[in-house]
Write a protein that holds these residues in place. Structure first.
Motif, PDB file in Angstrom:
ATOM      1  N   ILE A 180       0.893  -1.253  -0.023  1.00 15.72           N
ATOM      2  CA  ILE A 180       0.013  -0.012  -0.089  1.00 15.72           C
ATOM      3  C   ILE A 180       0.735   1.131   0.088  1.00 15.72           C
ATOM      4  CG2 ILE A 180      -1.611   1.352   1.421  1.00 15.72           C
ATOM      5  CD1 ILE A 180      -2.941  -1.372   2.280  1.00 15.72           C
ATOM      6  N   ALA A 181       1.962   1.202   0.839  1.00 17.42           N
ATOM      7  CA  ALA A 181       2.836   2.312   0.887  1.00 17.42           C
ATOM      8  C   ALA A 181       3.683   2.449  -0.434  1.00 17.42           C
ATOM      9  CB  ALA A 181       3.901   2.115   1.944  1.00 17.42           C
ATOM     10  N   LEU A 182       3.876   1.758  -1.230  1.00 21.41           N
ATOM     11  CA  LEU A 182       4.354   2.008  -2.472  1.00 21.41           C
ATOM     12  C   LEU A 182       3.272   2.395  -3.525  1.00 21.41           C
ATOM     13  CD1 LEU A 182       6.656  -1.361  -3.063  1.00 21.41           C
ATOM     14  CD2 LEU A 182       7.256   0.895  -2.464  1.00 21.41           C
ATOM     15  N   ALA A 183       2.151   1.968  -3.302  1.00 24.97           N
ATOM     16  CA  ALA A 183       1.078   2.441  -4.151  1.00 24.97           C
ATOM     17  C   ALA A 183       0.522   3.866  -4.115  1.00 24.97           C
ATOM     18  CB  ALA A 183      -0.202   1.522  -3.993  1.00 24.97           C
ATOM     19  N   VAL A 184       0.789   4.428  -3.037  1.00 22.83           N
ATOM     20  CA  VAL A 184       0.407   5.619  -2.563  1.00 22.83           C
ATOM     21  C   VAL A 184       1.539   6.514  -1.911  1.00 22.83           C
ATOM     22  CG1 VAL A 184      -1.902   4.890  -2.301  1.00 22.83           C
ATOM     23  CG2 VAL A 184      -0.475   5.236  -0.321  1.00 22.83           C
ATOM     24  N   GLN A 185       2.735   6.082  -2.433  1.00 20.35           N
ATOM     25  CA  GLN A 185       4.046   6.851  -1.986  1.00 20.35           C
ATOM     26  C   GLN A 185       3.990   8.470  -2.148  1.00 20.35           C
ATOM     27  OE1 GLN A 185       7.743   5.494  -3.704  1.00 20.35           O
ATOM     28  NE2 GLN A 185       6.471   5.361  -5.671  1.00 20.35           N
ATOM     29  N   SER A 186       3.352   8.806  -3.131  1.00 24.45           N
ATOM     30  CA  SER A 186       3.258  10.355  -3.468  1.00 24.45           C
ATOM     31  C   SER A 186       2.600  11.028  -2.560  1.00 24.45           C
ATOM     32  CB  SER A 186       2.939  10.697  -4.824  1.00 24.45           C
ATOM     33  OG  SER A 186       1.550   9.997  -5.202  1.00 24.45           O
ATOM     34  N   ILE A 187       1.109  10.406  -2.125  1.00 28.58           N
ATOM     35  CA  ILE A 187       0.077  10.794  -1.363  1.00 28.58           C
ATOM     36  C   ILE A 187       0.903  10.880   0.241  1.00 28.58           C
ATOM     37  CG2 ILE A 187      -2.051  10.347  -0.286  1.00 28.58           C
ATOM     38  CD1 ILE A 187      -2.860   9.600  -2.973  1.00 28.58           C
ATOM     39  N   LEU A 188       1.442   9.841   0.301  1.00 35.88           N
ATOM     40  CA  LEU A 188       2.044   9.822   1.774  1.00 35.88           C
ATOM     41  C   LEU A 188       3.251  10.426   1.925  1.00 35.88           C
ATOM     42  CD1 LEU A 188       2.185   5.760   2.375  1.00 35.88           C
ATOM     43  CD2 LEU A 188       0.867   7.491   3.461  1.00 35.88           C
ATOM     44  N   GLY A 189       4.049  11.011   0.852  1.00 33.80           N
ATOM     45  CA  GLY A 189       5.044  11.724   0.911  1.00 33.80           C
ATOM     46  C   GLY A 189       4.475  13.218   1.062  1.00 33.80           C
ATOM     47  N   ASP A 190       3.511  13.434   0.396  1.00 30.83           N
ATOM     48  CA  ASP A 190       2.545  14.967   0.585  1.00 30.83           C
ATOM     49  C   ASP A 190       2.180  14.994   1.986  1.00 30.83           C
ATOM     50  OD1 ASP A 190       3.641  15.881  -1.808  1.00 30.83           O
ATOM     51  OD2 ASP A 190       1.603  15.019  -2.991  1.00 30.83           O
ATOM     52  N   LEU A 191       1.661  13.933   2.633  1.00 27.28           N
ATOM     53  CA  LEU A 191       1.123  14.054   3.980  1.00 27.28           C
ATOM     54  C   LEU A 191       2.230  14.202   4.879  1.00 27.28           C
ATOM     55  CD1 LEU A 191      -1.255  13.502   5.917  1.00 27.28           C
ATOM     56  CD2 LEU A 191      -0.855  10.988   5.733  1.00 27.28           C
ATOM     57  N   PHE A 192       3.083  13.348   4.810  1.00 31.54           N
ATOM     58  CA  PHE A 192       4.233  13.577   5.818  1.00 31.54           C
ATOM     59  C   PHE A 192       4.828  15.191   5.653  1.00 31.54           C
ATOM     60  CE2 PHE A 192       3.894   9.040   6.192  1.00 31.54           C
ATOM     61  CZ  PHE A 192       3.863   8.962   7.538  1.00 31.54           C
ATOM     62  N   ALA A 193       5.107  15.695   4.505  1.00 31.94           N
ATOM     63  CA  ALA A 193       5.593  16.874   3.955  1.00 31.94           C
ATOM     64  C   ALA A 193       4.654  17.718   4.817  1.00 31.94           C
ATOM     65  CB  ALA A 193       5.562  17.055   2.507  1.00 31.94           C
ATOM     66  N   GLY A 223       4.253  34.704  -3.676  1.00 31.81           N
ATOM     67  CA  GLY A 223       2.896  35.210  -3.371  1.00 31.81           C
ATOM     68  C   GLY A 223       2.909  35.052  -1.573  1.00 31.81           C
ATOM     69  N   THR A 224       1.491  35.214  -1.383  1.00 35.28           N
ATOM     70  CA  THR A 224       1.047  35.031   0.049  1.00 35.28           C
ATOM     71  C   THR A 224       0.394  33.730   0.354  1.00 35.28           C
ATOM     72  OG1 THR A 224       0.605  37.418   0.274  1.00 35.28           O
ATOM     73  CG2 THR A 224      -0.366  36.079   2.009  1.00 35.28           C
ATOM     74  N   VAL A 225       0.708  32.954   1.334  1.00 36.08           N
ATOM     75  CA  VAL A 225       0.322  31.529   1.534  1.00 36.08           C
ATOM     76  C   VAL A 225      -1.169  31.647   1.919  1.00 36.08           C
ATOM     77  CG1 VAL A 225       0.514  29.528   2.945  1.00 36.08           C
ATOM     78  CG2 VAL A 225       2.787  30.905   2.322  1.00 36.08           C
ATOM     79  N   GLU A 226      -2.232  30.999   1.310  1.00 33.80           N
ATOM     80  CA  GLU A 226      -3.411  31.009   1.617  1.00 33.80           C
ATOM     81  C   GLU A 226      -4.061  29.707   2.634  1.00 33.80           C
ATOM     82  OE1 GLU A 226      -5.774  31.512  -1.974  1.00 33.80           O
ATOM     83  OE2 GLU A 226      -5.970  33.683  -1.766  1.00 33.80           O
ATOM     84  N   LYS A 227      -3.403  28.431   2.123  1.00 33.58           N
ATOM     85  CA  LYS A 227      -3.976  27.554   2.659  1.00 33.58           C
ATOM     86  C   LYS A 227      -2.756  26.437   2.963  1.00 33.58           C
ATOM     87  CE  LYS A 227      -7.519  23.906   2.705  1.00 33.58           C
ATOM     88  NZ  LYS A 227      -7.816  24.067   4.141  1.00 33.58           N
ATOM     89  N   ILE A 228      -2.567  25.636   3.707  1.00 30.96           N
ATOM     90  CA  ILE A 228      -1.582  24.480   3.875  1.00 30.96           C
ATOM     91  C   ILE A 228      -2.365  23.537   4.320  1.00 30.96           C
ATOM     92  CG2 ILE A 228       0.296  23.437   5.022  1.00 30.96           C
ATOM     93  CD1 ILE A 228       0.925  26.488   6.025  1.00 30.96           C
ATOM     94  N   GLY A 229      -2.628  22.503   3.028  1.00 26.03           N
ATOM     95  CA  GLY A 229      -3.568  21.308   3.332  1.00 26.03           C
ATOM     96  C   GLY A 229      -2.548  20.068   3.405  1.00 26.03           C
ATOM     97  N   LEU A 230      -3.246  18.980   3.304  1.00 21.82           N
ATOM     98  CA  LEU A 230      -2.851  17.674   3.532  1.00 21.82           C
ATOM     99  C   LEU A 230      -1.857  17.198   2.592  1.00 21.82           C
ATOM    100  CD1 LEU A 230      -5.469  15.485   5.331  1.00 21.82           C
ATOM    101  CD2 LEU A 230      -3.520  16.588   6.387  1.00 21.82           C
ATOM    102  N   LYS A 231      -2.280  17.772   1.399  1.00 19.71           N
ATOM    103  CA  LYS A 231      -1.479  17.284   0.047  1.00 19.71           C
ATOM    104  C   LYS A 231      -0.811  18.722  -0.543  1.00 19.71           C
ATOM    105  CE  LYS A 231      -1.646  14.751  -4.446  1.00 19.71           C
ATOM    106  NZ  LYS A 231      -0.349  14.432  -4.109  1.00 19.71           N
ATOM    107  N   THR A 232      -1.380  19.682  -0.559  1.00 19.57           N
ATOM    108  CA  THR A 232      -0.968  20.795  -1.384  1.00 19.57           C
ATOM    109  C   THR A 232      -0.947  22.159  -0.482  1.00 19.57           C
ATOM    110  OG1 THR A 232      -3.029  21.320  -2.279  1.00 19.57           O
ATOM    111  CG2 THR A 232      -1.697  19.950  -3.666  1.00 19.57           C
TER     112      THR A 232
END
Length: 372
Positions: free
Chosen positions: A170-183, A206-215
């Motif tokens: 599962i980690a290999l399949a969603v590694q990009s999502i997990l990378g963004d989550l931990f970031a 620019g000005t930071v508006e939102k820090i989400g779980l992925k972006t």
């Protein structure tokens, strides 16, 4: 009192019952005392640790205390091995579940306190804090569940191995999502920037508006929204202008090469007076730093003790205007670019030279106005 039940006299059963009740009631009373004392202490302090401890203790279940009391009473009796094993395992399972309940309530209390504290300061921290709480709660209950199964005699080695292999897949399949989550969690905990900060990432700003779980979303000066992947964002060099304590300004200008040496020597002092006349400004230096025909080049460095860009531009504008006025008062002209254009008249040729442009005997030269 001489009756024997399951190998124990009636007196033994009464002693065991009294012991079980005393342990259960005593533990419940101890819980109430601790909750009352910690509540009084929490009202006097600003830290959230005592509030978390109070919430955890309040979640103590009397059923768990009763099972622990039964175990204490049963230890005074002579019971069959299977019964003793069952009571012991029940007490261990109840204790493990109670520990999980304590941890779960402590995490929920921490999340509630974080939401109350960050709702006005850093709203996006709430989302990341909720993600952290969810992951920790899942891990807590998963560990407790495995410990309970192991205590009940279930061989969890194969289960753990299967979960490990499945987790890797599962980690290999969603590694990009997990990378963004931990970031995202790294951004929340390390705080290289927060909502409202003005940042520069490579050539985008620019000005930071939102820090989400992925972006992370940034509003540029042009009005459009720039969306960064959290993982890619942390790999980039980020300039946080909001945390700038002072602004260092370097600018240069050139004067005509016909300016006399005594006047050139006076210009750094004149520039210093002009810069120091501005509010919130610290002068650093002004020097003649280059002699490149046909100009004498000066370099000026100063600091503005205000991070507001508009303040900086107002100061810079006043310095420019005062500098122009000071140079005019001393008869010094700013050096302007020089451009030479050569014009040729087309002369209709004869024979082989027909149709070719022949230079006129007269060459015209035009030079942009430059003060002598």
């Amino acid at each position: 009192m001489d009756y024997t039940i399951l190998g124990n006299t009636t007196a033994d059963w009464l002693v065991a019952l009294v012991t079980a009740l005393a342990v259960a009631v005593g533990l419940d009373a101890l819980k109430s005392i601790l909750v009352r004392r910690l509540t009084i202490l929490a009202a006097r302090t600003e830290t959230k640790l005592d509030d978390i401890a109070v919430a955890a203790l309040r979640s103590t279940k009397f059923v768990v205390l009763a099972i622990v009391g039964i175990y204490a009473g049963a230890s005074l009796l002579v019971l069959p091995d299977r019964v003793q094993l069952f009571i012991g395992r029940a007490a261990i399972v109840a204790t493990l579940v109670q520990i999980a309940i304590w941890g779960d309530h402590a995490l929920r209390t921490w999340l509630a306190a974080t939401r109350a504290q960050s709702s006005s300061v850093d709203p996006d921290r709430i989302t990341s804090s909720a993600a952290i709480t969810f992951l920790v709660r899942v891990a807590l209950w998963a560990i407790v569940a495995l410990m309970v199964l192991d205590n009940l005699g279930v061989n969890i080695t194969t289960l753990v191995a299967s979960l490990g292999i499945g987790g890797i897949a599962i980690a290999l399949a969603v590694q990009s999502i997990l990378g963004d989550l931990f970031a995202s969690l790294s951004i929340v905990l390390d705080k290289p920037f927060v909502v409202g900060d003005f940042i520069i990432v490579d050539k985008m700003l620019g000005t930071v508006e939102k820090i989400g779980l992925k972006t992370t979303r940034v509003r540029s000066l042009g009005g459009e929204q720039i969306v960064f992947s959290n993982n890619d964002l942390l790999k980039s060099r980020i300039q946080n202008l909001r945390r700038m304590e002072s602004r260092r300004i370097v600018f240069g200008f050139g004067v005509s090469h016909l300016t006399p040496a005594p006047v050139l020597r006076e210009l750094p002092e004149m520039i210093k007076e002009i810069v120091l006349a501005q509010p919130q400004v610290r002068f650093d230096r002004a020097h003649l730093n280059g002699i490149a025909a046909p100009t004498f080049n000066f370099e000026v460095v100063y600091y503005v003790d205000n991070t507001d860009y508009t303040v900086y531009m107002n100061v810079q504008q006043e310095i420019y205007l005062s500098l122009i006025a000071g140079l005019e008062a001393r008869g010094v002209a700013l050096a302007l670019p020089v451009q030479t254009v050569h014009l040729a008249r087309a002369v209709q040729g004869q024979g082989q030279g027909q149709g070719q442009a022949q230079p006129d005997a007269t060459t015209w030269s035009e030079t942009d106005a430059r003060a002598a």
